[in-house]
Scaffold this motif. Sequence first.
Motif, PDB file in Angstrom:
ATOM      1  N   VAL A 292      59.903  31.730  40.400  1.00 52.27           N
ATOM      2  CA  VAL A 292      58.864  32.745  40.544  1.00 52.27           C
ATOM      3  C   VAL A 292      57.768  32.491  39.510  1.00 52.27           C
ATOM      4  O   VAL A 292      58.052  32.208  38.340  1.00 52.27           O
ATOM      5  CB  VAL A 292      59.437  34.166  40.361  1.00 52.27           C
ATOM      6  CG1 VAL A 292      58.346  35.221  40.569  1.00 52.27           C
ATOM      7  CG2 VAL A 292      60.597  34.404  41.319  1.00 52.27           C
ATOM      8  N   MET A 293      56.533  32.585  39.948  1.00 51.73           N
ATOM      9  CA  MET A 293      55.380  32.477  39.051  1.00 51.73           C
ATOM     10  C   MET A 293      54.633  33.803  39.041  1.00 51.73           C
ATOM     11  O   MET A 293      54.434  34.415  40.080  1.00 51.73           O
ATOM     12  CB  MET A 293      54.438  31.366  39.533  1.00 51.73           C
ATOM     13  CG  MET A 293      53.057  31.365  38.888  1.00 51.73           C
ATOM     14  SD  MET A 293      51.984  30.118  39.649  1.00 51.73           S
ATOM     15  CE  MET A 293      50.366  30.628  39.071  1.00 51.73           C
ATOM     16  N   ASN A 294      54.237  34.261  37.862  1.00 57.22           N
ATOM     17  CA  ASN A 294      53.408  35.464  37.729  1.00 57.22           C
ATOM     18  C   ASN A 294      52.150  35.111  36.946  1.00 57.22           C
ATOM     19  O   ASN A 294      52.219  34.429  35.919  1.00 57.22           O
ATOM     20  CB  ASN A 294      54.183  36.562  36.996  1.00 57.22           C
ATOM     21  CG  ASN A 294      53.374  37.852  36.907  1.00 57.22           C
ATOM     22  OD1 ASN A 294      53.450  38.709  37.782  1.00 57.22           O
ATOM     23  ND2 ASN A 294      52.591  38.009  35.848  1.00 57.22           N
ATOM     24  N   TRP A 295      51.004  35.582  37.431  1.00 59.37           N
ATOM     25  CA  TRP A 295      49.751  35.255  36.754  1.00 59.37           C
ATOM     26  C   TRP A 295      48.724  36.363  36.959  1.00 59.37           C
ATOM     27  O   TRP A 295      48.426  36.733  38.098  1.00 59.37           O
ATOM     28  CB  TRP A 295      49.189  33.940  37.293  1.00 59.37           C
ATOM     29  CG  TRP A 295      48.189  33.266  36.383  1.00 59.37           C
ATOM     30  CD1 TRP A 295      47.856  33.619  35.111  1.00 59.37           C
ATOM     31  CD2 TRP A 295      47.415  32.096  36.673  1.00 59.37           C
ATOM     32  NE1 TRP A 295      46.931  32.748  34.582  1.00 59.37           N
ATOM     33  CE2 TRP A 295      46.648  31.804  35.530  1.00 59.37           C
ATOM     34  CE3 TRP A 295      47.312  31.277  37.790  1.00 59.37           C
ATOM     35  CZ2 TRP A 295      45.776  30.727  35.468  1.00 59.37           C
ATOM     36  CZ3 TRP A 295      46.444  30.199  37.730  1.00 59.37           C
ATOM     37  CH2 TRP A 295      45.684  29.928  36.584  1.00 59.37           C
ATOM     38  N   ASN A 296      48.196  36.883  35.853  1.00 55.50           N
ATOM     39  CA  ASN A 296      47.018  37.742  35.912  1.00 55.50           C
ATOM     40  C   ASN A 296      45.810  36.823  36.029  1.00 55.50           C
ATOM     41  O   ASN A 296      45.531  36.026  35.130  1.00 55.50           O
ATOM     42  CB  ASN A 296      46.920  38.615  34.651  1.00 55.50           C
ATOM     43  CG  ASN A 296      45.715  39.539  34.686  1.00 55.50           C
ATOM     44  OD1 ASN A 296      44.610  39.144  35.054  1.00 55.50           O
ATOM     45  ND2 ASN A 296      45.920  40.784  34.286  1.00 55.50           N
ATOM     46  N   LEU A 297      45.084  36.945  37.142  1.00 54.77           N
ATOM     47  CA  LEU A 297      44.020  35.989  37.464  1.00 54.77           C
ATOM     48  C   LEU A 297      42.680  36.317  36.823  1.00 54.77           C
ATOM     49  O   LEU A 297      41.719  35.581  37.016  1.00 54.77           O
ATOM     50  CB  LEU A 297      43.844  35.917  38.984  1.00 54.77           C
ATOM     51  CG  LEU A 297      45.078  35.535  39.793  1.00 54.77           C
ATOM     52  CD1 LEU A 297      44.739  35.503  41.284  1.00 54.77           C
ATOM     53  CD2 LEU A 297      45.632  34.196  39.349  1.00 54.77           C
ATOM     54  N   GLN A 298      42.574  37.419  36.105  1.00 61.73           N
ATOM     55  CA  GLN A 298      41.336  37.830  35.438  1.00 61.73           C
ATOM     56  C   GLN A 298      40.221  38.101  36.446  1.00 61.73           C
ATOM     57  O   GLN A 298      39.366  37.271  36.697  1.00 61.73           O
ATOM     58  CB  GLN A 298      40.872  36.786  34.404  1.00 61.73           C
ATOM     59  CG  GLN A 298      39.690  37.269  33.548  1.00 61.73           C
ATOM     60  CD  GLN A 298      38.915  36.150  32.889  1.00 61.73           C
ATOM     61  OE1 GLN A 298      39.485  35.111  32.558  1.00 61.73           O
ATOM     62  NE2 GLN A 298      37.632  36.353  32.670  1.00 61.73           N
ATOM     63  N   THR A 299      40.238  39.281  37.015  1.00 61.31           N
ATOM     64  CA  THR A 299      39.196  39.761  37.947  1.00 61.31           C
ATOM     65  C   THR A 299      38.792  38.690  38.966  1.00 61.31           C
ATOM     66  O   THR A 299      37.676  38.190  38.954  1.00 61.31           O
ATOM     67  CB  THR A 299      37.958  40.247  37.176  1.00 61.31           C
ATOM     68  OG1 THR A 299      37.472  39.203  36.310  1.00 61.31           O
ATOM     69  CG2 THR A 299      38.288  41.463  36.344  1.00 61.31           C
ATOM     70  N   PHE A 300      39.697  38.400  39.871  1.00 59.67           N
ATOM     71  CA  PHE A 300      39.469  37.353  40.862  1.00 59.67           C
ATOM     72  C   PHE A 300      38.855  37.981  42.122  1.00 59.67           C
ATOM     73  O   PHE A 300      39.549  38.342  43.066  1.00 59.67           O
ATOM     74  CB  PHE A 300      40.782  36.657  41.205  1.00 59.67           C
ATOM     75  CG  PHE A 300      40.611  35.283  41.778  1.00 59.67           C
ATOM     76  CD1 PHE A 300      40.726  34.162  40.986  1.00 59.67           C
ATOM     77  CD2 PHE A 300      40.322  35.109  43.121  1.00 59.67           C
ATOM     78  CE1 PHE A 300      40.564  32.888  41.518  1.00 59.67           C
ATOM     79  CE2 PHE A 300      40.162  33.855  43.656  1.00 59.67           C
ATOM     80  CZ  PHE A 300      40.280  32.737  42.851  1.00 59.67           C
ATOM     81  N   PHE A 301      37.522  38.098  42.117  1.00 55.90           N
ATOM     82  CA  PHE A 301      36.790  38.637  43.259  1.00 55.90           C
ATOM     83  C   PHE A 301      36.401  37.513  44.212  1.00 55.90           C
ATOM     84  O   PHE A 301      36.291  36.357  43.817  1.00 55.90           O
ATOM     85  CB  PHE A 301      35.536  39.381  42.791  1.00 55.90           C
ATOM     86  CG  PHE A 301      35.834  40.662  42.066  1.00 55.90           C
ATOM     87  CD1 PHE A 301      36.091  41.827  42.778  1.00 55.90           C
ATOM     88  CD2 PHE A 301      35.875  40.711  40.681  1.00 55.90           C
ATOM     89  CE1 PHE A 301      36.381  43.018  42.125  1.00 55.90           C
ATOM     90  CE2 PHE A 301      36.164  41.892  40.016  1.00 55.90           C
ATOM     91  CZ  PHE A 301      36.420  43.048  40.743  1.00 55.90           C
ATOM     92  N   ASP A 302      36.189  37.878  45.477  1.00 50.16           N
ATOM     93  CA  ASP A 302      35.732  36.870  46.434  1.00 50.16           C
ATOM     94  C   ASP A 302      34.205  36.788  46.402  1.00 50.16           C
ATOM     95  O   ASP A 302      33.562  37.385  45.534  1.00 50.16           O
ATOM     96  CB  ASP A 302      36.263  37.161  47.836  1.00 50.16           C
ATOM     97  CG  ASP A 302      35.694  38.438  48.451  1.00 50.16           C
ATOM     98  OD1 ASP A 302      34.785  39.051  47.849  1.00 50.16           O
ATOM     99  OD2 ASP A 302      36.154  38.818  49.544  1.00 50.16           O
ATOM    100  N   GLY A 303      33.618  36.044  47.337  1.00 47.64           N
ATOM    101  CA  GLY A 303      32.172  35.826  47.333  1.00 47.64           C
ATOM    102  C   GLY A 303      31.385  36.804  48.173  1.00 47.64           C
ATOM    103  O   GLY A 303      30.189  36.617  48.389  1.00 47.64           O
ATOM    104  N   ILE A 304      32.034  37.880  48.644  1.00 47.32           N
ATOM    105  CA  ILE A 304      31.366  38.895  49.457  1.00 47.32           C
ATOM    106  C   ILE A 304      31.114  40.121  48.595  1.00 47.32           C
ATOM    107  O   ILE A 304      32.038  40.633  47.952  1.00 47.32           O
ATOM    108  CB  ILE A 304      32.221  39.270  50.680  1.00 47.32           C
ATOM    109  CG1 ILE A 304      32.490  38.032  51.528  1.00 47.32           C
ATOM    110  CG2 ILE A 304      31.539  40.351  51.505  1.00 47.32           C
ATOM    111  CD1 ILE A 304      33.494  38.268  52.639  1.00 47.32           C
TER     112      ILE A 304
END
Length: 344
Positions: free
Chosen positions: A52-64
């Motif tokens: 299992v991998m856990n990661w806080n991606l730091q505000t991962f918004f898309d391009g919309i």
Amino acid sequence: MRKIIFNMPFLRTGRLALLPVLFVLASCTVSFTASDAKNSSELESFSATIKVMNWNLQTFFDGIFDGNEYSDYKSPKSGWSSDKYEERLERLCSVIREMDADVIVMEELEKEAQLQDIANRLSGTFDFSSLYKHGLFARDEGSSIGCGILSRLPIDSVSVHSLDVRTEGKAPSMRPVIQFSLSSKGKSLTIFVNHWKSKSSGEAESEIWRKRQEALLARLIKKAGHSGQAILTCGDFNKDILEFDIKEKNGEKSNLILHGKDDVKVYSPWICENGSLANPGSYWYKNQWERIDHFFAAGKIEVKDFYAENIGEWADEQGHPLRYQIWNGKGYSDHLPITCTVCF
């Protein structure tokens, strides 16, 4: 409450499998060892193994630009763009490929469509067993970010639990706890995904809400434990390991207590057998390591290994996480990914 669950069938186009969504380092490496088991039959019962991998991606918004983003991402004037999203998406997928985990848990993901984007980027293989064909996403209504899960194993059941507190004024926005189960080799594993209240509003002011989230998690683990489940809890708890109630093992598997109406004993791989803490931490803040991203294990489960992954393109030469920066489009996240392998 917004909850999305999907399974992804394949559409073949040449060598690339496209997946349309159908909505419906140093570390301690042992935890529950052979000496902890009551007898040999208990050891033999651990027949399934997953990573299992856990990661806080730091505000991962898309391009919309939907208008619900954080201020730094609200418009092209901020410097954010669909091109930068695509670049950041590819970087995330490169890390997932390198980790090669069976289950990917992510905090600070904006929406469920991003799981589709990630799965499509990872689908260029003939090895069907390595594909992430199952996933889920949940966030509270009105929230800008939620938590997402991708899994190579089918997701058997899902529950989402939110706090509704009306006795202490208006409660702040808090992410729900996602509970899901999956099976491997006839064995079932229950996973709880958490993203607790941050300290941005003040450590003392926000601690009351983290305590309530701790109490909720303790109650959920207690309930799941009654059915004899193997249990793994993960996420960004915004609470260092030393802020929890650490206890001496005294021959027990557990080394930490989660408090609430129902206290529960769990195991944290941050705490080594000799009582020292695993290095490095997962979050570099004010020139020191914090251990705020966690795995907690309970029930019939063995943690085989655990790492704060600080060797790779997502970390600098000192092993610190490379924070993402909009202005130049460089970096990954201000957290390191953490991984563990469990047997159940």
